[in-house]
Motif scaffolding. Structure first.
Motif, PDB file in Angstrom:
ATOM      1  N   GLY A  18       0.798  -1.282  -0.125  1.00 47.90           N
ATOM      2  CA  GLY A  18       0.039  -0.173  -0.145  1.00 47.90           C
ATOM      3  C   GLY A  18       0.716   1.300  -0.143  1.00 47.90           C
ATOM      4  O   GLY A  18       0.558   2.342  -0.681  1.00 47.90           O
ATOM      5  N   LEU A  19       2.036   1.310   0.803  1.00 46.50           N
ATOM      6  CA  LEU A  19       2.638   2.422   0.901  1.00 46.50           C
ATOM      7  C   LEU A  19       3.372   2.623  -0.508  1.00 46.50           C
ATOM      8  O   LEU A  19       3.801   3.908  -1.082  1.00 46.50           O
ATOM      9  CB  LEU A  19       4.040   2.129   1.798  1.00 46.50           C
ATOM     10  N   LEU A  20       4.098   1.552  -1.270  1.00 45.99           N
ATOM     11  CA  LEU A  20       4.325   1.579  -2.690  1.00 45.99           C
ATOM     12  C   LEU A  20       3.160   2.384  -3.515  1.00 45.99           C
ATOM     13  O   LEU A  20       3.544   3.129  -4.518  1.00 45.99           O
ATOM     14  CB  LEU A  20       5.036   0.389  -3.019  1.00 45.99           C
ATOM     15  N   MET A  21       2.239   1.934  -3.558  1.00 49.84           N
ATOM     16  CA  MET A  21       1.196   2.742  -4.262  1.00 49.84           C
ATOM     17  C   MET A  21       0.881   4.013  -3.933  1.00 49.84           C
ATOM     18  O   MET A  21       0.749   4.878  -4.980  1.00 49.84           O
ATOM     19  CB  MET A  21      -0.302   1.668  -3.995  1.00 49.84           C
ATOM     20  N   ILE A  88      -6.610   3.386 -10.545  1.00 53.14           N
ATOM     21  CA  ILE A  88      -5.207   4.113 -10.326  1.00 53.14           C
ATOM     22  C   ILE A  88      -5.552   5.582 -11.195  1.00 53.14           C
ATOM     23  O   ILE A  88      -5.135   6.627 -10.701  1.00 53.14           O
ATOM     24  CB  ILE A  88      -4.114   3.275 -10.677  1.00 53.14           C
ATOM     25  N   GLY A  89      -6.128   5.505 -12.445  1.00 52.40           N
ATOM     26  CA  GLY A  89      -6.064   6.552 -13.370  1.00 52.40           C
ATOM     27  C   GLY A  89      -6.761   7.572 -12.707  1.00 52.40           C
ATOM     28  O   GLY A  89      -6.602   8.899 -12.973  1.00 52.40           O
ATOM     29  N   GLY A  94      -7.304  12.943 -10.500  1.00 56.84           N
ATOM     30  CA  GLY A  94      -8.260  13.855  -9.453  1.00 56.84           C
ATOM     31  C   GLY A  94      -7.173  14.719  -8.769  1.00 56.84           C
ATOM     32  O   GLY A  94      -7.207  15.837  -8.511  1.00 56.84           O
ATOM     33  N   LEU A  95      -6.177  13.873  -8.450  1.00 56.18           N
ATOM     34  CA  LEU A  95      -5.109  14.485  -7.495  1.00 56.18           C
ATOM     35  C   LEU A  95      -4.268  15.608  -8.465  1.00 56.18           C
ATOM     36  O   LEU A  95      -4.033  16.650  -8.090  1.00 56.18           O
ATOM     37  CB  LEU A  95      -3.914  13.491  -7.111  1.00 56.18           C
ATOM     38  N   PRO A 169      -5.864   0.719  -3.953  1.00 58.21           N
ATOM     39  CA  PRO A 169      -4.961  -0.041  -2.597  1.00 58.21           C
ATOM     40  C   PRO A 169      -3.890   0.709  -2.453  1.00 58.21           C
ATOM     41  O   PRO A 169      -2.699   0.174  -2.385  1.00 58.21           O
ATOM     42  CB  PRO A 169      -4.664  -1.267  -3.604  1.00 58.21           C
ATOM     43  N   GLU A 170      -4.050   1.828  -1.716  1.00 59.81           N
ATOM     44  CA  GLU A 170      -3.011   2.439  -1.025  1.00 59.81           C
ATOM     45  C   GLU A 170      -2.706   2.085   0.434  1.00 59.81           C
ATOM     46  O   GLU A 170      -3.349   1.300   0.710  1.00 59.81           O
ATOM     47  CB  GLU A 170      -2.934   4.075  -1.670  1.00 59.81           C
TER      48      GLU A 170
END
Length: 236
Positions: A18-21, A88-89, A94-95, A169-170
């Motif tokens: 999750g951290l890597l994501m 993911i996209g 959005g961010l 999945p973050e």
């Protein structure tokens, strides 16, 4: 509370995924938002009759919308127009849109902070507007913009946790998945998540503070110290 069970090898590996994501999404959003925000900030600074006004309206609209609403709209509403970006996209888009609007204001303010006299001197010496931006305005403005830009990147990193609502999945999403197995994992997992976010963001904030301190020292130096030839001329 079951710290041993919560911190098992399997759970820690799942949290690390999750951290890597989180870092992956944040990294791409940071790069894209900086490029787009820089472009928008320059357009607003240039005061192009129509483009600057349209850009200002778009930026102010986005800045006054909740990020969560933007993420929901991209992930749930755009498919109605046959635009599907995936989880993911949608999160990255959005961010990027939200942070680009924020960064454009920082960049526009940084450009406006450069003294008009320097610009007039550069133009009077025969430099074009593009050359003035490239050699005079941007180098100075970027140094002044670095601290607030880093602070905005810290906010972006934290905001990735909002994407858990669309099942990205973050780190936060995977943390919820771990303590969903056992209610005794809730506090240990939240403590670990808080520690991870704190370490990353505090490290970035230290970088921002160091850059800000360096910029203040440079500003004081350039404002008070005269070149040797100027000193000699004054003494003569």
């Amino acid at each position: 509370m079951d710290f041993a069970g919560a911190y098992s090898a399997g759970n820690l590996a799942y949290l690390f995924q999750g951290l890597l994501m989180t870092l992956f999404v944040a990294f791409l959003a940071i790069i894209l938002s900086f490029l787009i925000g820089g472009f928008l900030g320059i357009i607003r600074y240039a005061k192009i009759p129509v483009a600057s006004k349209v850009t200002a309206i778009a930026v102010e609209t986005i800045r006054n919308l909740p990020l969560l609403l933007i993420i929901f709209f991209i992930h749930l509403a755009l498919p109605e127009f046959n635009i599907r970006l995936g989880i993911i996209g949608s999160a990255i888009t959005g961010l990027t849109i939200f942070e680009a609007a924020m960064l454009s204001e920082i960049i526009r303010s940084g450009l406006n902070s450069i003294e008009k006299g320097q610009i007039e001197a550069a133009r009077s010496s025969g430099m074009t507007w593009v050359q003035t931006m490239q050699h005079i305005i941007l180098p100075q403005a970027l140094r002044r913009m670095v601290p607030p830009i880093v602070s905005q990147f810290i906010s972006l990193l934290k905001d990735t946790s909002l994407a858990t609502v669309i099942m990205l999945p973050e780190l936060m999403h995977n943390g919820q998945g771990v303590y969903a197995k056992n209610v005794n994992y809730v506090i240990p997992i939240y403590l670990l998540l808080a520690l991870i976010y704190f370490v990353i963001n505090f490290s970035l904030s230290l970088v921002a503070k160091r850059l800000e301190t360096r910029e203040r020292k440079n500003t004081k130096t350039t404002g008070k110290v005269l070149p040797a030839k100027d000193k000699a001329a004054m003494q003569g």
